[in-house]
Design a protein around this motif. Sequence first.
Motif, PDB file in Angstrom:
ATOM      1  N   PHE A  74      77.519  81.405  -3.326  1.00  0.00           N
ATOM      2  CA  PHE A  74      77.041  81.944  -4.599  1.00  0.00           C
ATOM      3  C   PHE A  74      75.513  81.975  -4.610  1.00  0.00           C
ATOM      4  O   PHE A  74      74.855  81.445  -3.722  1.00  0.00           O
ATOM      5  CB  PHE A  74      77.565  81.112  -5.779  1.00  0.00           C
ATOM      6  N   GLY A  75      74.952  82.613  -5.648  1.00  0.00           N
ATOM      7  CA  GLY A  75      73.497  82.686  -5.787  1.00  0.00           C
ATOM      8  C   GLY A  75      72.906  83.888  -5.077  1.00  0.00           C
ATOM      9  O   GLY A  75      71.801  83.808  -4.538  1.00  0.00           O
ATOM     10  N   HIS A  76      73.579  85.029  -5.113  1.00  0.00           N
ATOM     11  CA  HIS A  76      73.152  86.214  -4.363  1.00  0.00           C
ATOM     12  C   HIS A  76      72.094  87.037  -5.073  1.00  0.00           C
ATOM     13  O   HIS A  76      71.827  88.175  -4.689  1.00  0.00           O
ATOM     14  CB  HIS A  76      74.366  87.083  -4.050  1.00  0.00           C
ATOM     15  N   GLN A  77      71.506  86.492  -6.134  1.00  0.00           N
ATOM     16  CA  GLN A  77      70.445  87.128  -6.926  1.00  0.00           C
ATOM     17  C   GLN A  77      70.746  88.593  -7.244  1.00  0.00           C
ATOM     18  O   GLN A  77      71.774  88.870  -7.844  1.00  0.00           O
ATOM     19  CB  GLN A  77      69.055  86.905  -6.295  1.00  0.00           C
ATOM     20  N   HIS A  78      69.932  89.524  -6.857  1.00  0.00           N
ATOM     21  CA  HIS A  78      70.148  90.932  -7.186  1.00  0.00           C
ATOM     22  C   HIS A  78      71.051  91.640  -6.177  1.00  0.00           C
ATOM     23  O   HIS A  78      71.247  92.855  -6.283  1.00  0.00           O
ATOM     24  CB  HIS A  78      68.803  91.670  -7.232  1.00  0.00           C
ATOM     25  N   HIS A  79      71.604  90.920  -5.217  1.00  0.00           N
ATOM     26  CA  HIS A  79      72.264  91.569  -4.088  1.00  0.00           C
ATOM     27  C   HIS A  79      73.719  91.149  -3.893  1.00  0.00           C
ATOM     28  O   HIS A  79      74.221  91.134  -2.771  1.00  0.00           O
ATOM     29  CB  HIS A  79      71.482  91.281  -2.803  1.00  0.00           C
ATOM     30  N   GLY A  80      74.422  90.814  -4.970  1.00  0.00           N
ATOM     31  CA  GLY A  80      75.826  90.462  -4.819  1.00  0.00           C
ATOM     32  C   GLY A  80      76.660  91.607  -4.292  1.00  0.00           C
ATOM     33  O   GLY A  80      77.475  91.430  -3.383  1.00  0.00           O
ATOM     34  N   LEU A  81      76.486  92.812  -4.862  1.00  0.00           N
ATOM     35  CA  LEU A  81      77.218  93.976  -4.376  1.00  0.00           C
ATOM     36  C   LEU A  81      76.855  94.270  -2.935  1.00  0.00           C
ATOM     37  O   LEU A  81      77.717  94.538  -2.095  1.00  0.00           O
ATOM     38  CB  LEU A  81      76.905  95.191  -5.253  1.00  0.00           C
ATOM     39  N   THR A  82      75.570  94.198  -2.618  1.00  0.00           N
ATOM     40  CA  THR A  82      75.109  94.487  -1.260  1.00  0.00           C
ATOM     41  C   THR A  82      75.662  93.495  -0.252  1.00  0.00           C
ATOM     42  O   THR A  82      76.195  93.877   0.799  1.00  0.00           O
ATOM     43  CB  THR A  82      73.570  94.468  -1.215  1.00  0.00           C
ATOM     44  N   LEU A  83      75.550  92.209  -0.552  1.00  0.00           N
ATOM     45  CA  LEU A  83      75.771  91.173   0.461  1.00  0.00           C
ATOM     46  C   LEU A  83      77.158  90.553   0.450  1.00  0.00           C
ATOM     47  O   LEU A  83      77.494  89.800   1.374  1.00  0.00           O
ATOM     48  CB  LEU A  83      74.734  90.056   0.285  1.00  0.00           C
ATOM     49  N   GLY A  84      77.979  90.829  -0.568  1.00  0.00           N
ATOM     50  CA  GLY A  84      79.269  90.152  -0.660  1.00  0.00           C
ATOM     51  C   GLY A  84      80.094  90.161   0.612  1.00  0.00           C
ATOM     52  O   GLY A  84      80.501  89.100   1.113  1.00  0.00           O
ATOM     53  N   PRO A  85      80.381  91.325   1.208  1.00  0.00           N
ATOM     54  CA  PRO A  85      81.158  91.324   2.446  1.00  0.00           C
ATOM     55  C   PRO A  85      80.440  90.657   3.627  1.00  0.00           C
ATOM     56  O   PRO A  85      81.080  90.005   4.457  1.00  0.00           O
ATOM     57  CB  PRO A  85      81.383  92.822   2.710  1.00  0.00           C
ATOM     58  N   ALA A  86      79.124  90.796   3.716  1.00  0.00           N
ATOM     59  CA  ALA A  86      78.378  90.185   4.825  1.00  0.00           C
ATOM     60  C   ALA A  86      78.397  88.661   4.717  1.00  0.00           C
ATOM     61  O   ALA A  86      78.620  87.955   5.705  1.00  0.00           O
ATOM     62  CB  ALA A  86      76.943  90.703   4.854  1.00  0.00           C
ATOM     63  N   THR A  87      78.158  88.128   3.516  1.00  0.00           N
ATOM     64  CA  THR A  87      78.189  86.670   3.371  1.00  0.00           C
ATOM     65  C   THR A  87      79.624  86.158   3.465  1.00  0.00           C
ATOM     66  O   THR A  87      79.848  85.029   3.895  1.00  0.00           O
ATOM     67  CB  THR A  87      77.549  86.216   2.052  1.00  0.00           C
ATOM     68  N   GLY A  88      80.591  86.989   3.076  1.00  0.00           N
ATOM     69  CA  GLY A  88      81.979  86.610   3.269  1.00  0.00           C
ATOM     70  C   GLY A  88      82.306  86.436   4.738  1.00  0.00           C
ATOM     71  O   GLY A  88      83.004  85.479   5.128  1.00  0.00           O
ATOM     72  N   ARG A  89      81.792  87.326   5.567  1.00  0.00           N
ATOM     73  CA  ARG A  89      82.000  87.182   7.009  1.00  0.00           C
ATOM     74  C   ARG A  89      81.315  85.932   7.532  1.00  0.00           C
ATOM     75  O   ARG A  89      81.909  85.170   8.318  1.00  0.00           O
ATOM     76  CB  ARG A  89      81.468  88.418   7.734  1.00  0.00           C
ATOM     77  N   LEU A  90      80.070  85.701   7.099  1.00  0.00           N
ATOM     78  CA  LEU A  90      79.333  84.533   7.573  1.00  0.00           C
ATOM     79  C   LEU A  90      80.073  83.248   7.204  1.00  0.00           C
ATOM     80  O   LEU A  90      80.229  82.342   8.036  1.00  0.00           O
ATOM     81  CB  LEU A  90      77.925  84.532   6.979  1.00  0.00           C
ATOM     82  N   LEU A  91      80.536  83.158   5.963  1.00  0.00           N
ATOM     83  CA  LEU A  91      81.254  81.965   5.524  1.00  0.00           C
ATOM     84  C   LEU A  91      82.552  81.797   6.299  1.00  0.00           C
ATOM     85  O   LEU A  91      82.894  80.677   6.725  1.00  0.00           O
ATOM     86  CB  LEU A  91      81.549  82.060   4.030  1.00  0.00           C
ATOM     87  N   ALA A  92      83.292  82.879   6.481  1.00  0.00           N
ATOM     88  CA  ALA A  92      84.563  82.793   7.211  1.00  0.00           C
ATOM     89  C   ALA A  92      84.344  82.335   8.652  1.00  0.00           C
ATOM     90  O   ALA A  92      85.144  81.564   9.194  1.00  0.00           O
ATOM     91  CB  ALA A  92      85.270  84.146   7.181  1.00  0.00           C
ATOM     92  N   GLU A  93      83.275  82.788   9.268  1.00  0.00           N
ATOM     93  CA  GLU A  93      82.968  82.331  10.625  1.00  0.00           C
ATOM     94  C   GLU A  93      82.677  80.837  10.636  1.00  0.00           C
ATOM     95  O   GLU A  93      83.119  80.115  11.551  1.00  0.00           O
ATOM     96  CB  GLU A  93      81.786  83.129  11.181  1.00  0.00           C
ATOM     97  N   MET A  94      81.961  80.361   9.644  1.00  0.00           N
ATOM     98  CA  MET A  94      81.684  78.929   9.554  1.00  0.00           C
ATOM     99  C   MET A  94      82.970  78.129   9.340  1.00  0.00           C
ATOM    100  O   MET A  94      83.185  77.085   9.971  1.00  0.00           O
ATOM    101  CB  MET A  94      80.708  78.663   8.404  1.00  0.00           C
TER     102      MET A  94
END
Length: 417
Positions: A378-398
């Motif tokens: 969480f805490g994606h500031q102005h970029h939740g729509l932009t980054l949601g799938p990318a950070t989802g991938r990063l988290l899933a990899e972790m």
Amino acid sequence: MAELKADVLVLGAGMVGVGAALHLQKRGRDVVLIDRHELAGEETSYGNGGLIECASVFPYMFPRDAGQILRYALLRAPQVRYHFSDLPVFLPWLVRYFLASSPERALHSAMAELPLIQHSLIEHEALIEEANVPELWRRTGWIKLFRSDATLATAVSELERARQYGVAGEVLDAAAIAAREPHLSGAFSGAVHFPAPGFVPDPGGLAKAYAALFGRKGGRYLVGDARTLEQSGTRWRLATLEGTITAREVVVAMGPWSDQIFAPLGYSIPLAVKRGYHLHMKASGNAVLHHPVLDADNGYLLAPMNRGIRITTGAEFARRDAPPTPIQVERALPRAHALFPLGEPVDARPWMGARPCLPDMLPVIGKAPRHSGLWFDFGHQHHGLTLGPATGRLLAEMMTGETPFADVRPFAVERFG
């Protein structure tokens, strides 16, 4: 009623939560997506400018120019508004935001987020194709208009800096602006067209399309109250309308409401919100807007959404749950009418949402240090729509032991002590 079970509970069905759920599902996890709404994408993911901002290398940091800060403080700039009554609440956070916006620390945040920005379009394109919703995607980029030579010069300088990191942009004169957007009116010193970012004409609809894809692939979506979450031995338990569900792991992806989970668990994370508003208007006559257009000097954006021309505002600093005060929309409307032929409002009243922000303008992504099986996204500031799938991938990899595609250390919650 039998207790339900899963591998992972993802709390929050905005773009961030849906992105995490899809990537965990892709890696073989039995995932349940939980939200208080019956449908995904009903909150912050619904009310943005619709941009997949792969050209936004540098986050929205606190200004360092004394004159600009003074204009914000005196409420003389349309981009920012705040509530005097809430000043004691958010002033300590603003101080941390200011300190985190020094040139050195701002560059650190930009470089930490750069791999996510660079992957944002790639991840969305893959999901849009898989979800089979090409109608929710336009390759138009967006236009940033400037009404003074000084602000245009600053923008050109920022573009030159961004070009070092692969950002494409074209500086437009008045004739080029008219060629791209013939229905705009006004005196402009120039503009910058960023061609690479994608435009989503229904951001909430895109979140729903991704959630539907998650369901078609076997994922479960349940309505529940995340505040009922509790740890029980090696599992997490939560109440839903279909009964209690337990899982080994849980992901907090609740955007501006994430404090409802981390605060009771004893985590002190400086999460604040920048509230924002939008209103849909009809286009007058045969007027057409081809791109999202930011009137930079006047602090609002027009975006050609499926529902109508969406006018969005800058940032309002106030308590998340304080009553709406859509003054920025009201002040922007006359300027927007002068810029583009707008007709009657489509909405009965302006919509209000809240952007979840941390002082360094980086999200928290990773494992909670004191609770087994608890993860933050969480805490994606102005970029939740932009980054949601990318950070989802990063988290899933972790979470699944893969090698993350980006350095995860800048996003760790431990950076706040």
